[in-house]
Write a protein that holds these residues in place. Structure first.
Motif, mmCIF file in Angstrom:
data_model
loop_
_atom_site.group_PDB
_atom_site.id
_atom_site.type_symbol
_atom_site.label_atom_id
_atom_site.label_comp_id
_atom_site.label_asym_id
_atom_site.label_seq_id
_atom_site.Cartn_x
_atom_site.Cartn_y
_atom_site.Cartn_z
ATOM 1 N N GLN A 1 0.834 -1.197 0.000
ATOM 2 C CA GLN A 1 0.000 0.000 0.000
ATOM 3 C C GLN A 1 0.875 1.257 0.000
ATOM 4 O O GLN A 1 1.916 1.289 0.641
ATOM 5 C CB GLN A 1 -0.896 0.000 1.244
ATOM 6 N N THR B 1 -2.615 5.515 0.956
ATOM 7 C CA THR B 1 -3.597 4.495 1.319
ATOM 8 C C THR B 1 -3.493 4.155 2.808
ATOM 9 O O THR B 1 -4.494 4.019 3.505
ATOM 10 C CB THR B 1 -3.342 3.210 0.498
ATOM 11 N N ALA C 1 -6.548 4.871 5.688
ATOM 12 C CA ALA C 1 -7.262 3.745 6.297
ATOM 13 C C ALA C 1 -7.980 4.096 7.604
ATOM 14 O O ALA C 1 -9.176 3.828 7.727
ATOM 15 C CB ALA C 1 -6.311 2.557 6.492
ATOM 16 N N PRO C 2 -7.288 4.719 8.585
ATOM 17 C CA PRO C 2 -8.016 5.015 9.830
ATOM 18 C C PRO C 2 -9.210 5.941 9.588
ATOM 19 O O PRO C 2 -10.257 5.774 10.221
ATOM 20 C CB PRO C 2 -6.975 5.676 10.733
#
Lengths: 276, 277, 266
Positions: free
Chosen positions: C100, C104, C108-109
């Protein structure tokens, strides 16, 4: 008078490296890992080579052991006693390694053969270089393990490496390194993987060996603290070059080069000087 | 890295060679109607069991059909069967293996013991038993072969997943509150694809052999549909008079299997980080 | 200021062989403070941290974050716990998914917690990268293209991008060169002050712990040996073990005086 000035009056260094250069050919050009390094280790002296990753400190040590990857191109000269290391044949080098010159790596667990009892491994140099029988070698291993303060060595020689803690494994490696009373021990970050209390014991042991056997030690590390406690003379390496050398007192009290000053300032400490 | 310093032929040579052979077979399979000189079904009783000639490069069979054309059409069936079978094995095995490794405990025990059970049957026997219960057809052959592949893929997927689970980015993903499904599909799956693809290439070769074996036994493609297995089966009866009837499908299988194996080995070397500098 | 954020009460973790990795530990962390946990290998310090982080389930005891029971929270409470508490891990090589991009990884979070839309996330990622001292172009790079120090900066960015109340760090600088370690520690302290973070910092390195911590907990064999202000623990340790630990540290400035320009860290 420190060891170095005393030694300078009589005799020659145990190890003398001159203009050592190590290149790694790459598809485009080549990478110079060690760039014209010269250093000396005098009899009975503990010399520290300190640097961060990529400084070339490990490559310098491996050159002395002739253990560099095959594609490395080495130039310069390395003398151990009267022997010109870079001119020796592989067979002569094998005879020298483990005999006059021994190596203590960082990761003892990986350096020990998991399927061989400690006694046989510690005694192995005696079998290889002194034609001792395995039985005689194992009984000698008991003495060696006792010398590095392994408790109940008669019983522990029967153990396999996984039965030893990290600190004990490193002691076993040191015992193996001592087996043939070498002129020079090269140690590459031998205490980095250990807990501080165990590290303190191993450092004490190395000093004791130097005092007792008058062995010279070349100690590779990234840890300024370890250098300050153990070494007599220090070489500071940065990007393949020695940027500064001096006695341990001088390096720590009056560093001259910016890089050395920066290293000192970056090192976290338990004894901060009160800001005034 | 590799791109900047130019193409490294040595590293890719197996992939290229395997790819070339596989490419030939795939090309023949996809464009069979255009590539084949004759229809695989056209009978010509005046041309029975003729040896190789200008009109029929690889001769004709016992009903006067063109052997080259039949071998080319047979590639279609082999490729279809192998593709679907490997897909069934890959998807099923990967889901089972990842689930087992990720959840561990009883789930893992139950799934992996079931895989052991499946694995302990000889592959061909398992396929035959499955075919017997599902009925003989090409579709069922695909499913049967796919099921044979599931245990192998599941073990590989489980081992690869376990290796990934030890990485700190999985802990990091959990600590930001990512769901299990997202961790499995976004964080783990892309990192276990490389070994699975290598295994898939090798399984493809094996699927071609298994399909041929089933057809040889009369359990796969049904005559008059051509398949390398049933061509070989027919050829067996004419070994002395018309050896080309056996040699041609045999060689076709050989090229195809060799191609996929080379591709698999080559991919393994290329994706193995230890082979990189 | 004695507002408790993390409360660990009687927490024990026993693994199969009957040895307790963590044995009846009770401690608390007040709002805005950094608690350093120091110990040797096998002391249970990382296991304790992972139990607070909800990665390893305790065998006994309770852990609360802002009054919410971390291990018995459900649905909205659990989401809140997850959002409030972020982590920085040790290994800069394995703490990111190698496939990733940094963009990315940082998104995510935000995606998981449904924060913002595509554009506002990109903006936030850019700002956060800038704050940790990385160029904006870092979003399109992959972990292996970054140095160890840069990766730990990304790790800090990932931990703070959601503006959590608490950041837990497990040996975040142990794999770094000292010069890089100094920069990362400095960044950690700055960001912590700026965002008013409460933090728990686990390390085997006493000097690092001294530099970052307000209070210090010393662990050994799963037990809490002592806990107190950094000044008190390092200057007049109560337990013999702490004393032995301090004496064992090879510290260059024990023998030689520290250079004047060195920050004292307090």
């Amino acid at each position: 008078m420190d060891i170095r000035s005393r030694a300078l009056e009589n005799g020659r260094p145990t190890l003398s490296v001159r203009d050592l250069t190590v290149d790694f050919p790459k598809r485009s050009g080549s990478f110079r890992a060690v760039d014209g390094v010269s250093l000396d280790v005098w009899p009975g002296e503990i010399v520290g080579v300190i640097g961060e990753s990529g400084s070339g400190k490990t490559m310098t040590a491996l050159s002395t052991l002739r253990m560099l990857p095959k594609r490395a191109v080495v130039s310069g000269s390395i003398e151990l006693g009267q022997r010109r290391i870079l001119d020796l044949s592989p067979a002569e080098m094998r005879k020298l390694r483990g005999d006059r010159l021994s190596f203590i790596p960082q990761d003892a667990m990986r350096a020990l053969n998991p399927t061989m009892r400690i006694g046989r491994q510690v005694g192995e140099p005696l079998v290889l270089h002194r034609n001792l029988s395995f039985k005689a070698a194992v009984s000698r291993a008991v003495d060696l393990l006792r010398a590095v303060h392994v408790r109940e060595p008669e019983r522990r020689v029967e153990d396999y490496p996984h039965g030893f803690s990290g600190g004990m494994q490193q002691r076993a490696m040191i015992a193996m390194g001592l087996a043939l009373e070498p002129e020079l021990i090269i140690a590459d970050e031998p205490t980095t993987a250990l807990d501080v209390t165990v590290q303190a014991q191993v450092l004490k042991l190395l000093k004791e060996i130097r005092d007792r056997e008058k062995t010279s030690i070349l100690f590779i590390t990234h840890d300024l603290g370890v250098v300050s406690e153990l070494c007599d003379w220090v070489y500071v390496m940065y990007r393949g070059k020695v940027v500064e050398q001096g006695s341990v007192e001088r390096i720590f009290t009056e560093p001259r080069e910016d890089y050395t000053k920066m290293l000192l300032a970056s090192t976290p400490t338990l004894f901060p000087r009160e800001a005034s | 890295m590799a791109a900047a310093a130019g193409f490294d032929f040595r590293r890719w040579r197996l992939v290229l060679l395997g790819g070339l052979l596989v490419g030939i077979v795939l090309f023949a399979a996809i464009f069979a109607p255009w590539v084949a000189p004759y229809s695989p079904f056209d009978l010509d009783v005046t041309q029975m069991l003729q040896g190789p000639s200008a009109a029929h490069w690889l001769g004709t069979d016992e009903l006067g059909r063109d052997v080259l054309s039949r071998a080319i059409y047979a590639a279609r069936i082999s490729m279809q069967v192998a593709l679907l079978a490997v897909s069934v094995g890959l998807v099923g095995g990967t889901l089972i293996g990842m689930t087992a490794a990720y959840f561990g405990g009883l789930v893992e025990q139950a799934l992996m013991r079931a895989m052991d059970l499946l694995f302990s049957f000889p592959a061909i026997l398992l396929a035959v038993v499955l075919m017997a219960s599902l009925g003989t057809s090409v579709l069922n052959a695909m499913i049967a072969i796919g099921i044979v592949f599931i245990p192998g893929f599941s073990r590989l997927a489980r081992a690869s997943t376990q290796a990934v689970l030890r990485q700190q980015y999985i802990e990091a993903a959990r600590s930001i509150g990512m769901s299990d499904a997202r961790i499995i599909f976004r964080e783990i799956l892309p990192n276990i694809m490389a070994p699975l693809m290598v295994e898939a290439a090798v399984a493809f070769a094996y699927a071609v052999l298994l399909e041929s074996a089933l057809s040889f036994l009369g359990l796969g493609a049904q005559p008059p549909d051509p398949s390398w297995g049933n061509m070989l089966s027919t050829g067996r009866g004419f070994m002395a008079q018309a050896p080309w009837l056996s040699i041609v499908p045999g060689m076709a299988m050989f090229i195809c299997v060799l191609g996929f194996n080379l591709l698999g080995d080559g991919l393994r070397d290329v994706t193995d980080p230890h082979m990189r500098e | 200021m004695t507002d408790t954020v993390i409360q660990v009460a009687g927490v024990t973790k026993s693994f199969v062989r009957g040895v307790n990795a963590v044995d009846d530990v009770t401690l608390s962390v007040a709002r805005g403070e950094t608690l350093g946990i120091v110990g040797e290998s096998g002391s249970g310090k990382s296991t304790l941290l992972r139990m607070i982080l909800r990665l390893i389930r305790p065998s006994a005891g309770t852990i609360t974050l802002d009054g919410r029971d971390v291990w018995n929270a459900h649905d909205r409470d659990l989401k809140a716990v997850r959002r409030q508490m972020q982590a920085v891990f040790q290994d800069p090589a394995s703490s990111f998914n190698p496939r990733q991009s940094i963009g990315t990884i940082l998104a995510a979070p935000l995606e998981v917690h449904g924060i913002g839309d595509r554009a506002s996330r990109a903006k936030l990622i850019g700002e956060t990268l800038e704050r940790v001292g990385l160029p904006a172009a870092t979003v399109s790079r992959f972990p292996h293209q970054l140095s160890g120090g840069q990766r730990q900066r990304v790790a800090i960015a990932r931990a703070v991008i959601m503006r959590p109340a608490v950041v837990l760090a497990d040996e975040p600088t142990s794999a770094l060169d000292v010069s890089v370690q100094a920069q990362v520690l400095k960044l950690f302290r700055e960001i912590k002050d700026e965002l008013g973070l409460t933090s728990v910092f686990v390390s085997h390195n006493l000097a690092v712990i001294r530099e970052v911590s307000d209070r210090v907990a010393v662990m050994r064999h799963g037990r809490l040996v002592e806990i107190g202000t950094a000044e008190r623990v390092f200057n007049s340790p109560e337990s013999d073990y702490t004393r032995a630990l301090i004496d064992a540290v090879p510290d260059p400035f024990r023998r030689f005086r520290a250079p004047v320009e060195l920050e004292s860290g307090s």
